[in-house]
Write a protein that holds these residues in place. Structure first.
Motif, PDB file in Angstrom:
ATOM      1  N   GLY A 137       8.053 -19.751   4.567  1.00  9.46           N
ATOM      2  CA  GLY A 137       8.363 -18.600   5.405  1.00  9.46           C
ATOM      3  C   GLY A 137       7.100 -17.842   5.787  1.00  9.46           C
ATOM      4  O   GLY A 137       6.011 -18.420   5.896  1.00  9.46           O
ATOM      5  N   ASP A 138       7.230 -16.554   5.994  1.00  4.02           N
ATOM      6  CA  ASP A 138       6.065 -15.732   6.306  1.00  4.02           C
ATOM      7  C   ASP A 138       5.271 -15.524   5.023  1.00  4.02           C
ATOM      8  O   ASP A 138       5.722 -14.869   4.086  1.00  4.02           O
ATOM      9  N   SER A 139       4.106 -16.099   4.970  1.00  6.07           N
ATOM     10  CA  SER A 139       3.291 -16.016   3.749  1.00  6.07           C
ATOM     11  C   SER A 139       1.827 -15.925   4.132  1.00  6.07           C
ATOM     12  O   SER A 139       1.445 -16.006   5.300  1.00  6.07           O
ATOM     13  N   ASP A 140       0.998 -15.793   3.114  1.00  2.00           N
ATOM     14  CA  ASP A 140      -0.441 -15.698   3.334  1.00  2.00           C
ATOM     15  C   ASP A 140      -1.111 -17.069   3.314  1.00  2.00           C
ATOM     16  O   ASP A 140      -2.345 -17.154   3.306  1.00  2.00           O
ATOM     17  N   HIS A 141      -0.323 -18.146   3.314  1.00  3.33           N
ATOM     18  CA  HIS A 141      -0.900 -19.477   3.137  1.00  3.33           C
ATOM     19  C   HIS A 141      -1.212 -20.209   4.431  1.00  3.33           C
ATOM     20  O   HIS A 141      -1.809 -21.280   4.399  1.00  3.33           O
ATOM     21  N   VAL A 142      -0.777 -19.669   5.564  1.00  4.88           N
ATOM     22  CA  VAL A 142      -1.080 -20.309   6.840  1.00  4.88           C
ATOM     23  C   VAL A 142      -0.957 -19.274   7.954  1.00  4.88           C
ATOM     24  O   VAL A 142      -0.108 -18.374   7.892  1.00  4.88           O
ATOM     25  N   ARG A 143      -1.836 -19.366   8.930  1.00  5.55           N
ATOM     26  CA  ARG A 143      -1.734 -18.523  10.121  1.00  5.55           C
ATOM     27  C   ARG A 143      -1.006 -19.304  11.203  1.00  5.55           C
ATOM     28  O   ARG A 143      -1.224 -20.496  11.374  1.00  5.55           O
ATOM     29  N   ARG A 144      -0.181 -18.630  11.971  1.00  6.24           N
ATOM     30  CA  ARG A 144       0.553 -19.289  13.052  1.00  6.24           C
ATOM     31  C   ARG A 144       0.174 -18.666  14.391  1.00  6.24           C
ATOM     32  O   ARG A 144      -0.250 -17.524  14.461  1.00  6.24           O
ATOM     33  N   GLY A 145       0.300 -19.467  15.429  1.00 10.58           N
ATOM     34  CA  GLY A 145       0.005 -18.978  16.760  1.00 10.58           C
ATOM     35  C   GLY A 145      -1.468 -18.839  17.055  1.00 10.58           C
ATOM     36  O   GLY A 145      -1.861 -18.083  17.945  1.00 10.58           O
ATOM     37  N   VAL A 146      -2.314 -19.567  16.300  1.00  8.97           N
ATOM     38  CA  VAL A 146      -3.756 -19.529  16.520  1.00  8.97           C
ATOM     39  C   VAL A 146      -4.248 -20.960  16.693  1.00  8.97           C
ATOM     40  O   VAL A 146      -3.559 -21.917  16.337  1.00  8.97           O
TER      41      VAL A 146
END
Length: 247
Positions: A137-146
């Motif tokens: 889910g929304d976590s600090d382990h991956v950035r999205r939309g970049v």
């Protein structure tokens, strides 16, 4: 031990990702980092893809002194008793999955040193009967939309005192670079958790008797702390069967 006696198999799921050129290009950066670091340490490196099937991979790695299983796409859920349809599900490569799982089993049987990186950690866990959290889910382990090279995040990992990985990396807390939307759920047989992110998710595992260490992060990323990848690869070199025989 002569350099010719030290062969490291660097195993990825596939060498070609025509459906996603941006991701493919970044994988080359990461895997290339492993290859160059290993070569600088005196290894003869065989870079191999697992999508040729189990028989081909086991044959190609039969005389390797150690193995690194690198990152890549999600493992097909059928290998850990789950179903597809989860958020952010990637392309599955069942043939490559099966081959890498078989390689882990043979490494354990032979006492062959093995390092798992990102997907490689998950392969080790699933090979030994473990399961995965399919999406964090929304976590600090991956950035999205970049852009793909910017998806990795930097965060601390708390290492288990006295563990192999803590010994290698020189302290109870290390800074890492990672990008993953899945993580270890149930732990595979014979494995121990030796590193966790601050949110509790598993970041490092080791086998209780076989020379296997796996990390969920990317020590081969260009922005990773200097020396981190070399330390992990150096441990494989010192624990190869050939090194033991020469001791």
């Amino acid at each position: 031990m002569s350099p010719a006696a030290r062969t490291l198999a660097v195993v990825e799921a596939t060498r070609f990702r025509g459906h996603d050129p941006e991701y493919h290009a970044y994988v080359q950066v990461l895997v290339g980092g492993v290859v160059r670091s290993a070569q600088a340490d005196g290894w003869k490196v065989a870079r191999l893809a697992a999508d040729g099937g189990t028989e081909a991979l086991l044959s190609a790695t039969d005389r390797a002194d150690a193995v690194v299983i690198v990152g890549g796409e999600d493992i097909a859920p059928r290998f850990y008793g789950a179903s597809g349809g989860y958020p952010h599900e990637s392309l599955h490569r069942k043939t490559a999955d099966a081959a890498q799982l078989a390689l882990v089993h043979r490494a354990i049987e032979r006492g062959l040193p093995l390092l798992g990186i990102c997907r490689g950690l998950q392969i080790v866990n699933v090979a030994l009967g473990g399961t995965l959290i399919q999406d964090l889910g929304d976590s600090d382990h991956v950035r999205r939309g970049v852009p793909i090279p910017e998806v990795l995040t930097t965060h601390p990992v708390l290492l288990e005192p006295g563990s192999r990985v803590e010994e290698l990396l020189g302290g109870p807390v290390v800074s890492v670079r990672s990008a993953h939307h899945q993580a270890v759920d149930a732990l595979g047989e014979g494995l121990q958790v030796t590193g966790r992110a601050p949110d509790g998710h598993v970041e490092a595992i080791e086998h209780e008797s076989a020379p296997i260490v796996a990390v969920q992060w990317h020590p081969e990323d260009p922005a990773a702390p200097a020396g981190q990848l070399a330390a992990l690869l150096g441990a494989l070199r010192t624990r190869t069967p050939a090194a033991a025989a020469a001791a």
